[in-house]
Design a protein around this motif. Structure first.
Motif, PDB file in Angstrom:
ATOM      1  N   ALA A  41       0.849  -1.196   0.000  1.00 27.19           N
ATOM      2  CA  ALA A  41       0.000   0.000   0.000  1.00 27.19           C
ATOM      3  C   ALA A  41       0.882   1.243   0.000  1.00 27.19           C
ATOM      4  O   ALA A  41       2.056   1.177   0.370  1.00 27.19           O
ATOM      5  CB  ALA A  41      -0.909   0.009   1.233  1.00 27.19           C
ATOM      6  N   ASP A  42       0.310   2.366  -0.428  1.00 29.44           N
ATOM      7  CA  ASP A  42       1.021   3.639  -0.337  1.00 29.44           C
ATOM      8  C   ASP A  42       1.203   3.997   1.132  1.00 29.44           C
ATOM      9  O   ASP A  42       0.377   3.634   1.976  1.00 29.44           O
ATOM     10  CB  ASP A  42       0.248   4.755  -1.031  1.00 29.44           C
ATOM     11  N   SER A  43       2.285   4.705   1.432  1.00 30.47           N
ATOM     12  CA  SER A  43       2.573   5.031   2.821  1.00 30.47           C
ATOM     13  C   SER A  43       2.892   6.507   2.974  1.00 30.47           C
ATOM     14  O   SER A  43       3.177   7.201   2.002  1.00 30.47           O
ATOM     15  CB  SER A  43       3.791   4.227   3.290  1.00 30.47           C
ATOM     16  N   PHE A  44       2.849   6.960   4.219  1.00 31.78           N
ATOM     17  CA  PHE A  44       3.457   8.242   4.554  1.00 31.78           C
ATOM     18  C   PHE A  44       4.944   7.924   4.607  1.00 31.78           C
ATOM     19  O   PHE A  44       5.388   7.153   5.469  1.00 31.78           O
ATOM     20  CB  PHE A  44       2.957   8.763   5.900  1.00 31.78           C
ATOM     21  N   THR A  45       5.698   8.456   3.683  1.00 27.65           N
ATOM     22  CA  THR A  45       7.090   8.036   3.546  1.00 27.65           C
ATOM     23  C   THR A  45       7.912   8.250   4.813  1.00 27.65           C
ATOM     24  O   THR A  45       8.831   7.485   5.086  1.00 27.65           O
ATOM     25  CB  THR A  45       7.767   8.733   2.349  1.00 27.65           C
ATOM     26  N   SER A  46       7.572   9.247   5.582  1.00 24.80           N
ATOM     27  CA  SER A  46       8.335   9.493   6.812  1.00 24.80           C
ATOM     28  C   SER A  46       8.039   8.462   7.902  1.00 24.80           C
ATOM     29  O   SER A  46       8.732   8.424   8.918  1.00 24.80           O
ATOM     30  CB  SER A  46       8.057  10.898   7.334  1.00 24.80           C
ATOM     31  N   SER A  47       7.039   7.616   7.690  1.00 23.15           N
ATOM     32  CA  SER A  47       6.696   6.611   8.700  1.00 23.15           C
ATOM     33  C   SER A  47       7.370   5.269   8.463  1.00 23.15           C
ATOM     34  O   SER A  47       7.286   4.375   9.296  1.00 23.15           O
ATOM     35  CB  SER A  47       5.174   6.405   8.729  1.00 23.15           C
ATOM     36  N   ILE A  48       8.061   5.100   7.355  1.00 20.77           N
ATOM     37  CA  ILE A  48       8.624   3.802   6.984  1.00 20.77           C
ATOM     38  C   ILE A  48       9.798   3.428   7.894  1.00 20.77           C
ATOM     39  O   ILE A  48      10.722   4.212   8.105  1.00 20.77           O
ATOM     40  CB  ILE A  48       9.081   3.808   5.512  1.00 20.77           C
ATOM     41  N   LEU A  49       9.730   2.215   8.424  1.00 22.26           N
ATOM     42  CA  LEU A  49      10.833   1.615   9.187  1.00 22.26           C
ATOM     43  C   LEU A  49      11.199   0.316   8.489  1.00 22.26           C
ATOM     44  O   LEU A  49      10.353  -0.566   8.320  1.00 22.26           O
ATOM     45  CB  LEU A  49      10.415   1.318  10.629  1.00 22.26           C
ATOM     46  N   VAL A  50      12.442   0.190   8.055  1.00 23.53           N
ATOM     47  CA  VAL A  50      12.911  -0.985   7.324  1.00 23.53           C
ATOM     48  C   VAL A  50      13.874  -1.766   8.213  1.00 23.53           C
ATOM     49  O   VAL A  50      14.816  -1.197   8.770  1.00 23.53           O
ATOM     50  CB  VAL A  50      13.622  -0.570   6.015  1.00 23.53           C
ATOM     51  N   THR A  68      16.837   4.322   0.363  1.00 18.09           N
ATOM     52  CA  THR A  68      16.103   5.555   0.113  1.00 18.09           C
ATOM     53  C   THR A  68      14.662   5.199  -0.201  1.00 18.09           C
ATOM     54  O   THR A  68      14.380   4.094  -0.691  1.00 18.09           O
ATOM     55  CB  THR A  68      16.694   6.360  -1.072  1.00 18.09           C
ATOM     56  N   VAL A  69      13.765   6.115   0.081  1.00 15.38           N
ATOM     57  CA  VAL A  69      12.361   5.950  -0.291  1.00 15.38           C
ATOM     58  C   VAL A  69      12.230   6.512  -1.696  1.00 15.38           C
ATOM     59  O   VAL A  69      12.535   7.680  -1.936  1.00 15.38           O
ATOM     60  CB  VAL A  69      11.427   6.684   0.697  1.00 15.38           C
ATOM     61  N   THR A  70      11.837   5.664  -2.645  1.00 20.86           N
ATOM     62  CA  THR A  70      11.810   6.068  -4.045  1.00 20.86           C
ATOM     63  C   THR A  70      10.395   6.181  -4.597  1.00 20.86           C
ATOM     64  O   THR A  70      10.211   6.330  -5.789  1.00 20.86           O
ATOM     65  CB  THR A  70      12.644   5.094  -4.899  1.00 20.86           C
ATOM     66  N   GLY A  71       9.401   6.112  -3.737  1.00 23.64           N
ATOM     67  CA  GLY A  71       8.000   6.258  -4.120  1.00 23.64           C
ATOM     68  C   GLY A  71       7.140   6.069  -2.900  1.00 23.64           C
ATOM     69  O   GLY A  71       7.630   5.690  -1.835  1.00 23.64           O
ATOM     70  N   ASP A  72       5.842   6.322  -3.020  1.00 26.39           N
ATOM     71  CA  ASP A  72       4.939   6.150  -1.878  1.00 26.39           C
ATOM     72  C   ASP A  72       4.841   4.701  -1.427  1.00 26.39           C
ATOM     73  O   ASP A  72       4.430   4.421  -0.309  1.00 26.39           O
ATOM     74  CB  ASP A  72       3.542   6.663  -2.214  1.00 26.39           C
ATOM     75  N   ASP A  73       5.213   3.775  -2.315  1.00 25.41           N
ATOM     76  CA  ASP A  73       5.133   2.360  -1.970  1.00 25.41           C
ATOM     77  C   ASP A  73       6.411   1.604  -2.323  1.00 25.41           C
ATOM     78  O   ASP A  73       6.403   0.399  -2.502  1.00 25.41           O
ATOM     79  CB  ASP A  73       3.934   1.708  -2.666  1.00 25.41           C
ATOM     80  N   GLU A  74       7.536   2.310  -2.392  1.00 25.21           N
ATOM     81  CA  GLU A  74       8.758   1.669  -2.861  1.00 25.21           C
ATOM     82  C   GLU A  74       9.991   2.164  -2.104  1.00 25.21           C
ATOM     83  O   GLU A  74      10.104   3.344  -1.804  1.00 25.21           O
ATOM     84  CB  GLU A  74       8.919   1.970  -4.351  1.00 25.21           C
ATOM     85  N   ILE A  75      10.885   1.224  -1.820  1.00 32.61           N
ATOM     86  CA  ILE A  75      12.189   1.581  -1.246  1.00 32.61           C
ATOM     87  C   ILE A  75      13.287   0.959  -2.110  1.00 32.61           C
ATOM     88  O   ILE A  75      13.071  -0.064  -2.756  1.00 32.61           O
ATOM     89  CB  ILE A  75      12.342   1.126   0.217  1.00 32.61           C
ATOM     90  N   THR A  76      14.445   1.607  -2.111  1.00 35.28           N
ATOM     91  CA  THR A  76      15.589   1.097  -2.853  1.00 35.28           C
ATOM     92  C   THR A  76      16.787   1.017  -1.911  1.00 35.28           C
ATOM     93  O   THR A  76      17.181   2.025  -1.320  1.00 35.28           O
ATOM     94  CB  THR A  76      15.924   2.015  -4.049  1.00 35.28           C
TER      95      THR A  76
END
Length: 95
Positions: A41-50, A68-76
Motif C-alpha cells: 500500500a502507499d505510505s506516509f514516507t516518513s513513517s517507513i521503518l525498514v 532511500t524511499v523512491t515512491g509512496d510504496d517503494e524503497i531502494t
C-alpha cells in the motif's frame, strides 16, 4: 509524523493505529542483485521503518545510508540484500 487539522487527538490516534502495517514482507526478490522492494500500500514516507535481518536500517542519500524511499510504496537499498536475508517493513498507510 506531523499531523495537522481539526480532528481531536483520539480520532487521529485511532486513524494512525488502524492504518499502520507492522512487519510486512515487501515484494521483490532477495537474490543478492535486486535493490528495489514494493509495499502492498502507499505510505506516509516518513513513517517507513525498514528492518534487514532484524536490524533497523537508516534512510537517506544513497551511499551514506542503507536505503532511500523512491515512491509512496517503494524503497531502494543502497546495496542489494543477499540471498537468505529477510526484510520486514512497518509503516502508516496514506490511503
Amino acid at each position: 509524523i506531523t499531523v495537522t487539522g481539526s480532528l481531536d487527538g483520539e480520532t487521529i490516534n485511532n486513524a494512525i493505529v488502524s492504518n499502520t502495517t507492522y512487519n510486512e514482507t515487501p515484494s521483490g526478490l532477495v537474490n543478492s542483485a535486486n535493490t528495489v522492494y514494493t509495499l502492498s500500500a502507499d505510505s506516509f514516507t516518513s513513517s517507513i521503518l525498514v528492518f534487514q535481518n532484524g536490524i533497523l536500517q537508516r534512510t537517506g542519500s544513497a551511499g551514506a545510508f542503507d536505503y532511500t524511499v523512491t515512491g509512496d510504496d517503494e524503497i531502494t537499498f543502497t546495496a542489494a540484500p543477499i540471498t537468505g536475508d529477510y526484510i520486514l517493513i512497518s509503516y502508516v498507510k496514506s490511503a
